[in-house]
Design a protein around this motif. Sequence first.
Motif, mmCIF file in Angstrom:
data_model
loop_
_atom_site.group_PDB
_atom_site.id
_atom_site.type_symbol
_atom_site.label_atom_id
_atom_site.label_comp_id
_atom_site.label_asym_id
_atom_site.label_seq_id
_atom_site.Cartn_x
_atom_site.Cartn_y
_atom_site.Cartn_z
ATOM 1 N N ALA A 164 -32.749 28.266 -9.301
ATOM 2 C CA ALA A 164 -31.590 27.455 -8.913
ATOM 3 C C ALA A 164 -32.004 26.112 -8.310
ATOM 4 N N LEU A 165 -33.249 26.002 -7.879
ATOM 5 C CA LEU A 165 -33.736 24.748 -7.296
ATOM 6 C C LEU A 165 -34.149 23.717 -8.347
ATOM 7 N N LEU A 166 -34.151 24.099 -9.623
ATOM 8 C CA LEU A 166 -34.651 23.205 -10.670
ATOM 9 C C LEU A 166 -34.034 21.808 -10.623
ATOM 10 N N PRO A 167 -32.710 21.640 -10.549
ATOM 11 C CA PRO A 167 -32.164 20.275 -10.504
ATOM 12 C C PRO A 167 -32.663 19.470 -9.294
ATOM 13 N N ALA A 168 -32.729 20.104 -8.132
ATOM 14 C CA ALA A 168 -33.198 19.406 -6.933
ATOM 15 C C ALA A 168 -34.689 19.083 -7.027
ATOM 16 N N VAL A 169 -35.464 20.009 -7.579
ATOM 17 C CA VAL A 169 -36.895 19.755 -7.770
ATOM 18 C C VAL A 169 -37.089 18.581 -8.729
ATOM 19 N N THR A 170 -36.290 18.537 -9.780
ATOM 20 C CA THR A 170 -36.396 17.436 -10.744
ATOM 21 C C THR A 170 -36.117 16.099 -10.056
ATOM 22 N N ARG A 171 -35.070 16.034 -9.239
ATOM 23 C CA ARG A 171 -34.762 14.785 -8.511
ATOM 24 C C ARG A 171 -35.904 14.410 -7.572
ATOM 25 N N GLU A 172 -36.484 15.399 -6.914
ATOM 26 C CA GLU A 172 -37.594 15.137 -5.990
ATOM 27 C C GLU A 172 -38.832 14.653 -6.752
ATOM 28 N N VAL A 173 -39.116 15.242 -7.908
ATOM 29 C CA VAL A 173 -40.244 14.797 -8.734
ATOM 30 C C VAL A 173 -40.007 13.347 -9.182
ATOM 31 N N GLU A 174 -38.771 13.024 -9.543
ATOM 32 C CA GLU A 174 -38.452 11.639 -9.928
ATOM 33 C C GLU A 174 -38.664 10.683 -8.760
ATOM 34 N N ALA A 175 -38.309 11.102 -7.548
ATOM 35 C CA ALA A 175 -38.525 10.264 -6.364
ATOM 36 C C ALA A 175 -40.032 10.079 -6.107
ATOM 37 N N LEU A 176 -40.812 11.137 -6.293
ATOM 38 C CA LEU A 176 -42.260 11.022 -6.136
ATOM 39 C C LEU A 176 -42.851 10.066 -7.173
ATOM 40 N N LEU A 177 -42.327 10.123 -8.399
ATOM 41 C CA LEU A 177 -42.784 9.201 -9.435
ATOM 42 C C LEU A 177 -42.458 7.760 -9.046
ATOM 43 N N ASP A 178 -41.256 7.535 -8.530
ATOM 44 C CA ASP A 178 -40.897 6.188 -8.070
ATOM 45 C C ASP A 178 -41.887 5.706 -7.018
ATOM 46 N N GLY A 179 -42.274 6.598 -6.111
ATOM 47 C CA GLY A 179 -43.261 6.239 -5.092
ATOM 48 C C GLY A 179 -44.608 5.884 -5.700
ATOM 49 N N ARG A 180 -45.038 6.664 -6.692
ATOM 50 C CA ARG A 180 -46.304 6.377 -7.386
ATOM 51 C C ARG A 180 -46.274 4.997 -8.035
ATOM 52 N N LEU A 181 -45.119 4.676 -8.633
ATOM 53 C CA LEU A 181 -44.991 3.428 -9.398
ATOM 54 C C LEU A 181 -44.482 2.273 -8.552
ATOM 55 N N ASN A 182 -44.248 2.523 -7.260
ATOM 56 C CA ASN A 182 -43.740 1.506 -6.338
ATOM 57 C C ASN A 182 -42.399 0.938 -6.803
ATOM 58 N N ILE A 183 -41.514 1.850 -7.204
ATOM 59 C CA ILE A 183 -40.180 1.460 -7.662
ATOM 60 C C ILE A 183 -39.181 1.767 -6.562
#
Length: 177
Positions: free
Chosen positions: A85-104
């Motif tokens: 059930a956490l999959l959608p929230a995990v996906t959003r968190e992974v996207e936020a981590l990617l933004d941090g990696r890419l400085n977006i």
Amino acid sequence: MNSSDRIALQRYAAAYDGLSSTNEEAVRRTADLRAAEEALVSVHEFMTSPRVTLQQKKDAVRAALAGAPVTASFIELLLDAKRYALLPAVTREVEALLDGRLNIVRAQVFSARELSAEQKKKTEEALSARYGGKAEVSFHTDPNLLGGLKIWCRGELVDGSLQGQLAKLQEELTKSR
């Protein structure tokens, strides 16, 4: 969401993000996770039904995500831990981590009327300067605004709208009495 779920989703997201050694790989894996989440939405009842065995769910994930075996294994891990059930929230968190990696820096800007291309460019530049990254901005119109802008960025509201300014003025006048 309770605090243990929040901690778990942050750990799962960090673990998934940690599977990528380069930014390019992180972009691909994040896209795989987003695509997997979207693909599995149509079988949500199947994936959450207590009548369907864990093995049947895993088989369905492997079949649906044959082109992304790492993502399939990750989702199987969520199933094993009873955290699917956490999959959608995990996906959003992974996207936020990617933004941090890419400085977006992602932002939403609301204005009373459509902004010109020049105004949009200046707004993006100001947000990039303020938050120290490349601003990716989605612009929206809100006819309820009288003028100015409302900006949501990194959980912060920058209220430069006329209503916001009037509310601040009223608050200051009320305090000075």
